[in-house]
Design a protein around this motif. Structure first.
Motif, PDB file in Angstrom:
ATOM      1  N   GLY A 140       0.811  -1.215   0.000  1.00 40.34           N
ATOM      2  CA  GLY A 140       0.000   0.000   0.000  1.00 40.34           C
ATOM      3  C   GLY A 140       0.840   1.259   0.000  1.00 40.34           C
ATOM      4  O   GLY A 140       0.459   2.257   0.596  1.00 40.34           O
ATOM      5  N   GLU A 141       1.999   1.205  -0.687  1.00 37.17           N
ATOM      6  CA  GLU A 141       2.908   2.349  -0.694  1.00 37.17           C
ATOM      7  C   GLU A 141       3.435   2.604  -2.096  1.00 37.17           C
ATOM      8  O   GLU A 141       3.437   1.730  -2.947  1.00 37.17           O
ATOM      9  CB  GLU A 141       4.081   2.087   0.257  1.00 37.17           C
ATOM     10  N   ALA A 142       3.922   3.815  -2.295  1.00 29.77           N
ATOM     11  CA  ALA A 142       4.561   4.192  -3.552  1.00 29.77           C
ATOM     12  C   ALA A 142       5.900   4.826  -3.219  1.00 29.77           C
ATOM     13  O   ALA A 142       6.056   5.475  -2.176  1.00 29.77           O
ATOM     14  CB  ALA A 142       3.685   5.175  -4.320  1.00 29.77           C
ATOM     15  N   TYR A 143       6.879   4.625  -4.105  1.00 31.41           N
ATOM     16  CA  TYR A 143       8.238   5.121  -3.886  1.00 31.41           C
ATOM     17  C   TYR A 143       8.741   5.807  -5.142  1.00 31.41           C
ATOM     18  O   TYR A 143       8.391   5.423  -6.253  1.00 31.41           O
ATOM     19  CB  TYR A 143       9.192   3.960  -3.558  1.00 31.41           C
ATOM     20  N   LEU A 144       9.557   6.810  -4.949  1.00 32.80           N
ATOM     21  CA  LEU A 144      10.251   7.463  -6.047  1.00 32.80           C
ATOM     22  C   LEU A 144      11.736   7.388  -5.729  1.00 32.80           C
ATOM     23  O   LEU A 144      12.182   7.949  -4.715  1.00 32.80           O
ATOM     24  CB  LEU A 144       9.799   8.919  -6.196  1.00 32.80           C
ATOM     25  N   ASP A 145      12.468   6.655  -6.550  1.00 35.90           N
ATOM     26  CA  ASP A 145      13.898   6.410  -6.330  1.00 35.90           C
ATOM     27  C   ASP A 145      14.160   5.862  -4.928  1.00 35.90           C
ATOM     28  O   ASP A 145      15.103   6.273  -4.241  1.00 35.90           O
ATOM     29  CB  ASP A 145      14.710   7.689  -6.566  1.00 35.90           C
ATOM     30  N   GLY A 146      13.302   4.969  -4.468  1.00 37.77           N
ATOM     31  CA  GLY A 146      13.475   4.326  -3.174  1.00 37.77           C
ATOM     32  C   GLY A 146      12.981   5.118  -1.982  1.00 37.77           C
ATOM     33  O   GLY A 146      12.990   4.625  -0.858  1.00 37.77           O
ATOM     34  N   VAL A 147      12.542   6.342  -2.203  1.00 40.12           N
ATOM     35  CA  VAL A 147      12.044   7.187  -1.112  1.00 40.12           C
ATOM     36  C   VAL A 147      10.512   7.102  -1.100  1.00 40.12           C
ATOM     37  O   VAL A 147       9.861   7.312  -2.129  1.00 40.12           O
ATOM     38  CB  VAL A 147      12.493   8.656  -1.290  1.00 40.12           C
ATOM     39  N   ALA A 148       9.958   6.787   0.065  1.00 41.05           N
ATOM     40  CA  ALA A 148       8.501   6.654   0.185  1.00 41.05           C
ATOM     41  C   ALA A 148       7.811   7.985  -0.087  1.00 41.05           C
ATOM     42  O   ALA A 148       8.240   9.031   0.396  1.00 41.05           O
ATOM     43  CB  ALA A 148       8.132   6.143   1.573  1.00 41.05           C
ATOM     44  N   LEU A 149       6.752   7.922  -0.875  1.00 41.97           N
ATOM     45  CA  LEU A 149       5.921   9.100  -1.146  1.00 41.97           C
ATOM     46  C   LEU A 149       4.729   9.059  -0.206  1.00 41.97           C
ATOM     47  O   LEU A 149       4.164   7.995   0.042  1.00 41.97           O
ATOM     48  CB  LEU A 149       5.432   9.073  -2.598  1.00 41.97           C
ATOM     49  N   ARG A 150       4.358  10.215   0.315  1.00 40.50           N
ATOM     50  CA  ARG A 150       3.227  10.268   1.242  1.00 40.50           C
ATOM     51  C   ARG A 150       1.985  10.749   0.494  1.00 40.50           C
ATOM     52  O   ARG A 150       1.994  11.821  -0.102  1.00 40.50           O
ATOM     53  CB  ARG A 150       3.542  11.201   2.394  1.00 40.50           C
ATOM     54  N   PHE A 151       0.949   9.917   0.539  1.00 46.87           N
ATOM     55  CA  PHE A 151      -0.318  10.241  -0.095  1.00 46.87           C
ATOM     56  C   PHE A 151      -1.444  10.111   0.911  1.00 46.87           C
ATOM     57  O   PHE A 151      -1.380   9.278   1.812  1.00 46.87           O
ATOM     58  CB  PHE A 151      -0.619   9.261  -1.248  1.00 46.87           C
ATOM     59  N   ALA A 152      -2.471  10.915   0.725  1.00 50.49           N
ATOM     60  CA  ALA A 152      -3.714  10.695   1.462  1.00 50.49           C
ATOM     61  C   ALA A 152      -4.303   9.383   0.942  1.00 50.49           C
ATOM     62  O   ALA A 152      -3.954   8.928  -0.153  1.00 50.49           O
ATOM     63  CB  ALA A 152      -4.684  11.855   1.234  1.00 50.49           C
ATOM     64  N   ARG A 153      -5.197   8.796   1.701  1.00 46.76           N
ATOM     65  CA  ARG A 153      -5.738   7.478   1.336  1.00 46.76           C
ATOM     66  C   ARG A 153      -6.350   7.473  -0.064  1.00 46.76           C
ATOM     67  O   ARG A 153      -6.035   6.620  -0.882  1.00 46.76           O
ATOM     68  CB  ARG A 153      -6.782   7.043   2.364  1.00 46.76           C
ATOM     69  N   ARG A 154      -7.213   8.421  -0.366  1.00 47.83           N
ATOM     70  CA  ARG A 154      -7.866   8.448  -1.685  1.00 47.83           C
ATOM     71  C   ARG A 154      -6.860   8.734  -2.798  1.00 47.83           C
ATOM     72  O   ARG A 154      -6.989   8.216  -3.894  1.00 47.83           O
ATOM     73  CB  ARG A 154      -8.966   9.497  -1.725  1.00 47.83           C
ATOM     74  N   GLU A 155      -5.881   9.562  -2.518  1.00 44.68           N
ATOM     75  CA  GLU A 155      -4.851   9.824  -3.534  1.00 44.68           C
ATOM     76  C   GLU A 155      -4.128   8.533  -3.875  1.00 44.68           C
ATOM     77  O   GLU A 155      -3.925   8.221  -5.053  1.00 44.68           O
ATOM     78  CB  GLU A 155      -3.852  10.865  -3.028  1.00 44.68           C
ATOM     79  N   TYR A 156      -3.751   7.757  -2.854  1.00 41.73           N
ATOM     80  CA  TYR A 156      -3.060   6.499  -3.118  1.00 41.73           C
ATOM     81  C   TYR A 156      -3.975   5.537  -3.861  1.00 41.73           C
ATOM     82  O   TYR A 156      -3.544   4.864  -4.807  1.00 41.73           O
ATOM     83  CB  TYR A 156      -2.551   5.831  -1.832  1.00 41.73           C
ATOM     84  N   GLU A 157      -5.241   5.440  -3.465  1.00 38.01           N
ATOM     85  CA  GLU A 157      -6.172   4.545  -4.143  1.00 38.01           C
ATOM     86  C   GLU A 157      -6.326   4.921  -5.613  1.00 38.01           C
ATOM     87  O   GLU A 157      -6.390   4.051  -6.480  1.00 38.01           O
ATOM     88  CB  GLU A 157      -7.528   4.562  -3.444  1.00 38.01           C
TER      89      GLU A 157
END
Length: 160
Positions: free
Chosen positions: A75-92
């Motif tokens: 349930g996560e996204a990364y950019l060049d190995g660094v975790a990106l922080r998203f609100a729940r709906r943004e991530y969905e």
């Protein structure tokens, strides 16, 4: 599809008749439960939104050009190995797009498939897309004029 929605008001309670009011409230709650069940049969998307299934996420994270990784299992996204922080709906919304590359979605489809409702302002989708683009900083989401949005990130080959 439109359907009439019955509205019921409570009768005035005579002084000292609290038990009658409680009985009327119980009856009203039962009617609300029946209406809710009827609405779910009319609009199954509300009862079960089609967000990427958590029951069967891909074994491998989705990797894209530019260093973007979407790990549905975590349930996560990364950019060049660094975790990106998203609100729940943004991530969905991000996960939904990443799972359907090159597929065009309208705002109404996002509202039904990600939000699980049709009764939200479509500008909500526009704002969430803007935030995702800002956080990622890569041209992965394309706006198709008078059409909607499409995930255009080039996938990287993964070894299985």
């Amino acid at each position: 599809m439109t359907a009439p929605i019955p509205i019921r008001t409570l009768p005035p309670a005579p002084a000292g008749r609290v038990s009658d009011l409680a009985a009327a409230m119980d009856e009203l709650r039962a009617e609300i439960a029946a209406l809710t069940a009827a609405l779910r049969t009319l609009t199954p998307a509300v009862a079960a939104p089609t967000v990427p299934s958590a029951a069967a996420p891909p074994a491998q994270p989705l990797r894209f050009a530019g260093g973007l990784t979407v790990d549905l299992a975590a349930g996560e996204a990364y950019l060049d190995g660094v975790a990106l922080r998203f609100a729940r709906r943004e991530y969905e919304l991000l996960a939904h797009l990443a799972c359907h590359p090159r597929r065009l979605f309208t705002r109404a489809q996002f509202l039904e498939q990600v939000w699980g409702t049709r009764f939200q302002d479509p500008s909500t989708v526009t704002e969430h897309i803007r935030r995702i683009r800002t956080r990622i900083g890569l041209p992965v989401i394309t706006t198709v004029r008078a059409g909607g949005y499409r995930w255009d990130a080039r996938p990287l080959e993964t070894s299985r």
